[in-house]
Design an enzyme around this catalytic site. Sequence first.
Site, PDB file in Angstrom:
ATOM      1  N   PHE A 222       0.808  -1.208   0.000  1.00 54.79           N
ATOM      2  CA  PHE A 222       0.000   0.000   0.000  1.00 54.79           C
ATOM      3  C   PHE A 222       0.852   1.273   0.000  1.00 54.79           C
ATOM      4  O   PHE A 222       0.327   2.371   0.127  1.00 54.79           O
ATOM      5  CB  PHE A 222      -0.933   0.005   1.215  1.00 54.79           C
ATOM      6  CG  PHE A 222      -1.771  -1.230   1.292  1.00 54.79           C
ATOM      7  CD1 PHE A 222      -2.888  -1.375   0.490  1.00 54.79           C
ATOM      8  CD2 PHE A 222      -1.429  -2.273   2.145  1.00 54.79           C
ATOM      9  CE1 PHE A 222      -3.653  -2.517   0.542  1.00 54.79           C
ATOM     10  CE2 PHE A 222      -2.189  -3.416   2.202  1.00 54.79           C
ATOM     11  CZ  PHE A 222      -3.313  -3.546   1.395  1.00 54.79           C
ATOM     12  N   VAL A 225       8.026   4.118  -2.130  1.00 56.95           N
ATOM     13  CA  VAL A 225       8.950   5.193  -1.775  1.00 56.95           C
ATOM     14  C   VAL A 225       9.815   5.501  -2.990  1.00 56.95           C
ATOM     15  O   VAL A 225      10.397   4.590  -3.603  1.00 56.95           O
ATOM     16  CB  VAL A 225       9.838   4.802  -0.571  1.00 56.95           C
ATOM     17  CG1 VAL A 225      10.779   5.952  -0.216  1.00 56.95           C
ATOM     18  CG2 VAL A 225       8.974   4.426   0.632  1.00 56.95           C
ATOM     19  N   ASP A 336       7.614  -1.667  14.706  1.00 60.67           N
ATOM     20  CA  ASP A 336       8.000  -2.411  13.489  1.00 60.67           C
ATOM     21  C   ASP A 336       9.524  -2.403  13.370  1.00 60.67           C
ATOM     22  O   ASP A 336      10.073  -2.077  12.330  1.00 60.67           O
ATOM     23  CB  ASP A 336       7.353  -1.766  12.263  1.00 60.67           C
ATOM     24  CG  ASP A 336       7.338  -2.691  11.051  1.00 60.67           C
ATOM     25  OD1 ASP A 336       7.577  -3.904  11.231  1.00 60.67           O
ATOM     26  OD2 ASP A 336       7.096  -2.205   9.930  1.00 60.67           O
TER      27      ASP A 336
END
Length: 514
Positions: A222, A225, A336
Amino acid sequence: WLRSIYEAAAETRSHPDDPTAAARFRDLLEDCVRSFADDERYRDDVRFLKICILYGDAIQDFERIFRIMEVKGICQAHSLLYEAYAMSLVAGGKLVEAHEVFQLGISKNAEPLDRLKKMHGMFLNHLAAVAQNAAADPKSDMSSRSLNQQPTLVNPWSMPTIGDLLKKMDANIRKYNGYCRSSKVYSGKVSLSSLKNSSRNKIVELGGCKYQIKGCSGLGGFAQVYKAYNDSNPDDVLALKIQKPAFPWEFYMYRQLDKRIPDVERSSFGFAHKVHIFADLSVLVCDYLSHGTLQDAINSNLVTHKLMEEVLCIYYTIEMLRMLETLHSVGIIHGDFKPDNLLVRYAREELTEASFITRSGPWRDQGLCLVDWGRGIDLSLFPADTRFIGDCRTSGFRCVEMQDNQPWKYQVDTYGLCVIVHMMLHGSYMTIEKKVNPDGSYHYGPKLPFKRYWNSDLWKPLFSQLLNIKSNGSDVQLLSSLRESFESYLHDNPNLIKTLKHSLAKQKACLCSA
């Protein structure tokens, strides 16, 4: 093929307990998908889409099938694809991901669009009902306080939690420097949803600024970069993170870092200049670091069938311990923590052994930079006694508590640190095992043993303490103590600092050439 699949499906329904029939049906679906995945004639054929959906269900891995279809451009304009994937995610409890899949299909105008929007609305209504029932249920995860005064349990990544926090913080986020919002769909000359490497040198205009796309540096389900020159200036390089649907939470987390992290440590956590929010997507404008990730550094050794030098492992362990010590002391959890999200920083000036001890001069510009704050947790938004539930679902990085279905807090970060250290030392992901103590209690530890020539007096306490944190209280003192033990080891061995300096220079040359 269709006739054979229809007959095999009928046989499976007639003999639901026959594993042989199920296996034949699965193999038939797999053969069909492989045979036609690259056939242009069926690239947009809803019959083939239904076969792919059946196959994803048969192998219980719809995500893999969806990614294959996405890469090969199979049936991307059919709403049925997104409905089926979202429903499989709902069945697995991945509500946030399901919401994102619905929004992805809607942003692509998948047909029939009205049906997809209706399904999405039903999904959101279901979530609202679940959240309402949970709030009224004192035993629920979402309750503010259970009747027997147990700590608050919250899934920080669930759709109700994220939606509620964004709604509460919307007025504050709008005031942040660099926040740009439009209620309209992005309508620039260059389509952001179709940017690829072939879009090199195209100009993207956002908020009066022009960004020259130089290439793609990261792709996800989704978000993408891109490396870009600000106003076509090669000396002003930025990263554009394009996310569908729009996601302002990461920008909020970056501004919390600006407020809370001391200036001396701020360069270790990335910086966001702006965010442009549109009805269909968002673009986060960040600093761009060109030397790759810690994952790249680990891989650069593995391709030559070697492991990272221990002195480098020690150095990066110190950097990561300091990072988490700093973050957790100001009430922030990254959520994360993995090597893909740790960018490598190199000093422009030559490193000296004397300034290492004080971490001054060029050493302040050397180290790691933690990015990708989409799963960041701001503890100030929750009651002080909050503990978290929910699963990060990142293979290899699920902390002990997630694996045991227990509440967690800072462990989501510290477990990630242990996995990264294991990857540096062993060149592989960490597998843990439960070991029984003499008193009958147990503790967790890595399955792989330490090599004889490693400094096990450093590594054993790191794993044994960080993998067995029983309390959900502050871990700052523990992180500080572990960091100081690694620093003392290097300080007491000046030759190691010299070796470290040469190893970093060699690593820089390798990564830059790659």
